[in-house]
Scaffold this motif. Sequence first.
Motif, short mmCIF file in Angstrom:
data_model
loop_
_atom_site.label_atom_id
_atom_site.label_comp_id
_atom_site.label_asym_id
_atom_site.label_seq_id
_atom_site.Cartn_x
_atom_site.Cartn_y
_atom_site.Cartn_z
N MET A 1 0.84 -1.20 0.00
CA MET A 1 0.00 0.00 0.00
C MET A 1 0.87 1.25 0.00
SD MET A 1 -3.23 1.12 0.11
CE MET A 1 -4.28 -0.16 0.81
N ILE A 2 0.65 2.16 -0.95
CA ILE A 2 1.36 3.43 -0.95
C ILE A 2 0.70 4.31 0.11
CG2 ILE A 2 2.03 5.45 -2.31
CD1 ILE A 2 1.63 3.72 -4.83
N PRO A 3 1.44 4.70 1.15
CA PRO A 3 0.80 5.43 2.25
C PRO A 3 0.46 6.87 1.89
CG PRO A 3 3.15 5.23 2.65
CD PRO A 3 2.86 4.43 1.41
N LEU A 4 -0.55 7.38 2.58
CA LEU A 4 -0.94 8.78 2.40
C LEU A 4 -0.08 9.70 3.25
CD1 LEU A 4 -3.01 10.67 1.01
CD2 LEU A 4 -4.53 10.29 2.97
N PHE A 5 0.40 9.19 4.40
CA PHE A 5 1.25 9.97 5.30
C PHE A 5 2.42 9.11 5.76
CE2 PHE A 5 -3.00 11.90 6.11
CZ PHE A 5 -2.71 13.18 5.66
N GLN B 1 3.39 18.59 14.28
CA GLN B 1 2.88 17.28 14.69
C GLN B 1 3.58 16.18 13.88
OE1 GLN B 1 0.52 15.48 12.61
NE2 GLN B 1 -0.09 13.92 14.07
N ALA B 2 3.36 14.95 14.24
CA ALA B 2 4.16 13.83 13.75
C ALA B 2 4.29 13.75 12.24
CB ALA B 2 3.59 12.53 14.30
N ILE B 3 3.21 14.00 11.50
CA ILE B 3 3.24 13.75 10.05
C ILE B 3 3.33 15.02 9.23
CG2 ILE B 3 2.12 11.50 10.16
CD1 ILE B 3 -0.53 12.88 9.50
N LYS B 4 3.72 16.13 9.86
CA LYS B 4 3.89 17.37 9.10
C LYS B 4 5.24 17.38 8.38
CE LYS B 4 -0.04 19.22 10.31
NZ LYS B 4 -0.63 18.22 11.19
N HIS B 5 5.40 18.35 7.44
CA HIS B 5 6.68 18.47 6.73
C HIS B 5 7.85 18.58 7.71
CE1 HIS B 5 3.90 20.38 3.65
NE2 HIS B 5 4.60 19.58 2.86
N LEU B 6 7.66 19.38 8.74
CA LEU B 6 8.66 19.55 9.80
C LEU B 6 8.04 19.05 11.09
CD1 LEU B 6 11.26 20.68 11.09
CD2 LEU B 6 10.14 22.93 11.16
N GLU C 1 -8.14 -0.95 -4.22
CA GLU C 1 -7.82 -2.17 -4.98
C GLU C 1 -6.43 -2.10 -5.60
OE1 GLU C 1 -12.44 -3.17 -6.36
OE2 GLU C 1 -11.03 -2.17 -7.72
N ALA C 2 -6.00 -0.87 -5.92
CA ALA C 2 -4.68 -0.68 -6.53
C ALA C 2 -3.59 -0.43 -5.49
CB ALA C 2 -4.75 0.49 -7.51
N GLN C 3 -3.92 -0.63 -4.22
CA GLN C 3 -2.94 -0.46 -3.13
C GLN C 3 -2.44 0.98 -3.02
OE1 GLN C 3 -1.73 -3.27 -0.84
NE2 GLN C 3 -3.83 -3.57 -1.57
N ILE C 4 -3.38 1.92 -3.19
CA ILE C 4 -3.08 3.35 -3.05
C ILE C 4 -3.96 3.90 -1.95
CG2 ILE C 4 -3.07 5.60 -4.20
CD1 ILE C 4 -3.01 3.97 -6.90
N MET C 5 -3.37 4.38 -0.88
CA MET C 5 -4.14 4.92 0.24
C MET C 5 -4.61 6.33 -0.09
SD MET C 5 -3.06 5.33 4.26
CE MET C 5 -2.79 3.56 4.40
N VAL C 6 -5.90 6.57 0.00
CA VAL C 6 -6.47 7.89 -0.23
C VAL C 6 -7.47 8.19 0.89
CG1 VAL C 6 -6.21 7.80 -2.74
CG2 VAL C 6 -8.35 7.03 -1.70
N SER C 7 -7.78 9.47 1.05
CA SER C 7 -8.72 9.88 2.10
C SER C 7 -9.13 11.31 1.82
CB SER C 7 -8.06 9.78 3.47
OG SER C 7 -8.85 10.41 4.47
N CYS D 1 -7.83 12.98 -1.28
CA CYS D 1 -6.41 13.34 -1.38
C CYS D 1 -5.58 12.13 -1.81
CB CYS D 1 -5.91 13.87 -0.04
SG CYS D 1 -6.79 15.35 0.52
N LEU D 2 -4.66 12.38 -2.74
CA LEU D 2 -3.75 11.35 -3.24
C LEU D 2 -2.41 11.44 -2.52
CD1 LEU D 2 -4.30 11.89 -7.09
CD2 LEU D 2 -5.33 10.12 -5.66
N PRO D 3 -1.67 10.32 -2.42
CA PRO D 3 -0.33 10.38 -1.83
C PRO D 3 0.59 11.29 -2.65
CG PRO D 3 -1.09 8.11 -1.97
CD PRO D 3 -2.06 8.94 -2.77
N VAL D 4 1.19 12.29 -1.99
CA VAL D 4 2.03 13.26 -2.69
C VAL D 4 3.37 13.46 -2.00
CG1 VAL D 4 1.22 15.34 -1.46
CG2 VAL D 4 1.89 15.52 -3.87
N GLY D 5 3.58 12.75 -0.89
CA GLY D 5 4.71 13.04 0.00
C GLY D 5 6.06 12.66 -0.53
#
Length: 370
Positions: free
Chosen positions: A1-5, A185-190, A310-316, A347-351
Amino acid sequence: MIPLFKVAMSESAPAAVAEVVGSGQIGQGAKVAAFERALGERIGNPRVATVNSGTSGLHLALHMVAASGDDEGEVLSTPLTMEATNWTILANRLRIKWVDVDPATLNVDLDDLARKISPRTRAIVVVHFAGYPVDLGRLAKILDEAEATFGFRPVVIEDCAHAWGATYQGGRMGTHGNVAVYSFQAIKHLTTADGGALVLPDDELHERATLLRWFGISRGADRLRNPPDVAEWGYKFHMTDINAAMGLANLDWSEEVVARHRANAAHYDRELAGVPGLELTERAADRESSFWIYPVKVEDRAGFMKRMDEAQIMVSNVHERNDTHTCVRRYATLLPGLDRVAERVVCLPVGWWVTEEQRAHIVETVRRGW
């Protein structure tokens, strides 16, 4: 799964934190002061006061500029955000007045905001959604008009939780004359594991913030030999040297993190333009998003999310609209712009962790339809 964060932690952070833990001085101290100086240099405004979370920063900002003991005092705010943005308004015993959302940007609708300023307005909270800056120049003109009409200028608090590294007319958030509040916070850029910072427009607010984040007591006071008087009570919102050490270690790498988010977003902008059933958000030449998340608007969101799963892409959709919660039902109002997009945003994974191969897979999956 490609994570969102994913947590952006530099290789040097664990050792930096361990050094502080082993030093025996783990509260607010020299590392916090050094982190604040470094943040001020990076942002372009030295008036930085760190806190233990972005939520604490918003709470303290509202306490300083809006709390009046007047039950009729209102704060204009967006319902499309993390609940923390708006619950700090309630925590200060202020009323929420919802501002509609601009479907093009997912930020506040500035036309609606201008209509809703009134003599009861104590402050305005704007969120740079996904890291895309609100049109701060136009907002300043709206404040000019409000001042001419009502005889006062509402203070603007910028919720910059998504916006580390974002710029408006070349300046980072916190350099446009408003109160700006960042989240680390934990999943921010910084990240500092958890933490935040207020960036203040003047010395008086900066001095108040540094006092009120620790009960209203100066950290430099000799409390044993010369106990200080507390002129204004405050909170326990200060950052620790443990968090600051992590932030200092991550600060330089955060620039690369933002750059990689932007590169992935630029790829999606090119490759997803014109896909049937999908609409991109606005891009204006005078501002640069940090792309903490990459929101799109889709038809049949449930079908889209099922196809991505189904394509193992995490979105939300990441954030639910706040105005439908039971605890704020009394503030309900018509918000047609938000109604048009609330069930379409995803939202799509962009990180920074998304590889070229993974983003190609994401683009191909979206193009095949759902």
